[in-house]
Enzyme design. Structure first.
Site, PDB file in Angstrom:
ATOM      1  N   SER A  61     -11.974  -7.651   0.550  1.00 39.57           N
ATOM      2  CA  SER A  61     -12.795  -7.709  -0.662  1.00 39.57           C
ATOM      3  C   SER A  61     -14.271  -7.372  -0.487  1.00 39.57           C
ATOM      4  CB  SER A  61     -12.655  -9.088  -1.302  1.00 39.57           C
ATOM      5  OG  SER A  61     -12.930 -10.069  -0.332  1.00 39.57           O
ATOM      6  N   PRO A  94     -12.626 -10.031   9.902  1.00 42.45           N
ATOM      7  CA  PRO A  94     -11.989 -11.052   9.065  1.00 42.45           C
ATOM      8  C   PRO A  94     -11.298 -10.400   7.871  1.00 42.45           C
ATOM      9  CG  PRO A  94     -14.349 -11.486   9.370  1.00 42.45           C
ATOM     10  CD  PRO A  94     -14.069 -10.163   9.978  1.00 42.45           C
ATOM     11  N   MET A  95     -10.115 -10.915   7.571  1.00 41.85           N
ATOM     12  CA  MET A  95      -9.322 -10.320   6.504  1.00 41.85           C
ATOM     13  C   MET A  95     -10.049 -10.298   5.167  1.00 41.85           C
ATOM     14  SD  MET A  95      -6.794  -8.639   5.768  1.00 41.85           S
ATOM     15  CE  MET A  95      -5.300  -8.562   6.687  1.00 41.85           C
ATOM     16  N   CYS A  96     -10.853 -11.349   4.899  1.00 43.50           N
ATOM     17  CA  CYS A  96     -11.526 -11.386   3.594  1.00 43.50           C
ATOM     18  C   CYS A  96     -12.530 -10.247   3.475  1.00 43.50           C
ATOM     19  CB  CYS A  96     -12.203 -12.738   3.387  1.00 43.50           C
ATOM     20  SG  CYS A  96     -13.328 -13.179   4.707  1.00 43.50           S
ATOM     21  N   THR A  97     -13.179  -9.901   4.600  1.00 42.95           N
ATOM     22  CA  THR A  97     -14.118  -8.785   4.587  1.00 42.95           C
ATOM     23  C   THR A  97     -13.380  -7.480   4.306  1.00 42.95           C
ATOM     24  OG1 THR A  97     -15.403  -9.924   6.266  1.00 42.95           O
ATOM     25  CG2 THR A  97     -15.881  -7.604   5.944  1.00 42.95           C
TER      26      THR A  97
END
Ligand SMILES: [Zn+2]
Length: 440
Positions: free
Chosen positions: A228, A222-225
């Site tokens: 950030s 996942p992009m958020c992982t």
């Protein structure tokens, strides 16, 4: 031309069978096969006695061995990592009438685990080399080559065993199996330290497409992982690959990251190390960087051996998972048939769209839905009594002609509620039928 080639191949195959039969007669001297005392003793222990794990219906007898040696006809699809193990295991267990198909040629990187191949075989067809190796090594065994991928399942195979590395090829095979044939399909798959084996009884138990959701399209973090909350070294490498590379353009504007260029990998590696240090993550190596960038999943010989070697008296019911990434973990479960499976239920699937939806949205659904995962669907429908190609990608001229349809709405295309749509795709040999249900 095709017919000519086919009959040529068939004749070649026939001659090969005759040669091998003659060879067996010469070798054996008995006029039938080359045998020696005690050759099948280890197999007989399984077939001529019962035991705590035997199937309740199993009757120990000497006939089972005779069936394996003389009658049973097996088709092995794939002569790669799993295929080599399968051919060896089957031949050593007494199966002699084995057919094999594989369209691939041998690459030097196969040699560490595809043990039927030698450095001098690089570039040669896998199926030929594997068949020759086993036939020469195991007296009485005659593996026969199939030159085309089977649309020839009517050729009365008793069992089909799949050792493929592609989901599309698996689904194609799955689509060929006719529910009325009841030829069991035993399918194996491996990926690194993980693997699975399953038994499919067409029309009775879950088929490949029934459980398509088990094969996620691709591992993506996942992009958020990535952006950030990285926890794994892979997250750091993905961060550099996806975000830093396009932002910093280290090798100039528009230069695409090339996994085979050591300078590119070195740059990604160094940046990934910095990112990992910021988050106290260890484990970023040059090799891992290259693996993540090139999306390499290392092939592991022992996983192939375990998956190919799975056998049980009580038939596998019907899905076994194996994982030795960390310790060893394995279990079996019964995969369930899906009532409206697009491959084995023969019920047209409903597609719910509003009349104002664009054809592009329907196309996206067919490729993105976890239960369909099509590759390049071609859509046709009968509109006002005429067969109309709505969109077809694989032929350039038709693609060009039908492309404008993608931005039209279903209503504009003349489609109506309850309309049948026929869809052809690389994932199945059959044309799939869908029923269009308009939502308001
Ligand atoms: Zn199914």
């Amino acid at each position: 031309m095709n017919l000519l080639l086919c009959s040529l191949f068939r004749e070649k195959k026939r001659r090969r069978v005759v040669e091998l039969t003659e060879k067996m007669v010469v070798d054996g001297g008995s006029g039938r096969t080359c045998e020696w005392d005690g050759r099948w003793n280890h197999i007989k222990k399984f077939l001529e006695r019962s035991g705590p794990f035997t199937h309740p219906d199993f009757e120990p007898s000497t006939e089972s061995l005779q069936f394996m040696l003389e009658t049973c006809k097996i088709l092995v699809i794939g002569a790669g990592g799993l295929g080599c193990e399968l051919l060896k295991d089957l031949a050593l267990s007494g199966f002699r009438n084995i057919h094999v198909v594989d369209m691939d040629t041998i690459d030097v990187s196969n040699l560490n685990r595809q043990f039927l191949f030698r450095p001098t075989d690089v570039g040669r067809p896998k199926a030929n080399v594997a068949a020759d190796f086993v036939n020469n090594r195991i007296p009485g065994c005659y593996i026969i080559l199939e030159f085309i991928y089977p649309s020839f399942i009517h050729l009365e195979f008793h069992i089909i065993v799949c050792g493929l590395d592609s989901i599309v090829a698996r689904r194609w095979m799955n689509g060929i199996l006719n529910p009325s044939s009841i030829i069991p399909l035993i399918d194996g798959g491996t990926e690194g330290f993980k693997g699975n084996a399953r038994v499919i009884l067409p029309g009775m138990t879950a088929c490949i497409d029934c459980t398509l959701e088990l094969y996620p399209p691709q591992i993506n973090f996942p992009m958020c992982t990535i952006a950030s909350m990285p926890r794994l070294p892979e997250h750091c490498i993905e961060y550099v690959r996806m975000l830093l590379w396009p932002k910093e353009t280290p090798f100039g504007d528009g230069v695409v990251l090339d996994g085979d260029d050591p300078e590119h990998i070195q740059w990604v590696y160094q940046r990934s190390l910095e990112r990992a240090a910021d988050f106290n993550i260890t484990g970023v190596t040059y090799r891992l960087t290259q693996g993540v960038v090139k999306r390499i999943i290392p092939a592991v010989a022992s996983t192939n051996a375990v998956i190919a070697g799975k056998s049980a008296y009580i038939p596998l019911n019907n899905y076994m998972v194996f994982n030795d990434v960390d310790g060893l973990y394995t279990y079996t479960f019964e995969a369930e048939r899906k009532e409206n499976c697009s491959a084995c239920s023969q019920v047209p699937l409903d597609l719910h769209f509003s009349p104002s939806s664009k054809l592009q949205e329907m196309l996206d659904h067919l490729t993105e839905s976890a239960s369909l995962q099509m590759k390049s669907p071609a859509l046709t429908a009968t509109v006002e009594g005429k067969n109309k190609t709505l969109y077809l990608q694989s032929v350039a001229s038709i693609e060009q002609r039908t492309r404008p349809n993608l931005s039209k709405t279903l209503k504009e295309l003349g489609l109506s509620d309850g309309q049948e749509l026929a869809v052809a795709d690389a994932t199945t040999p059959q044309t799939m039928l869908f029923r269009l249900c308009f939502t308001s």
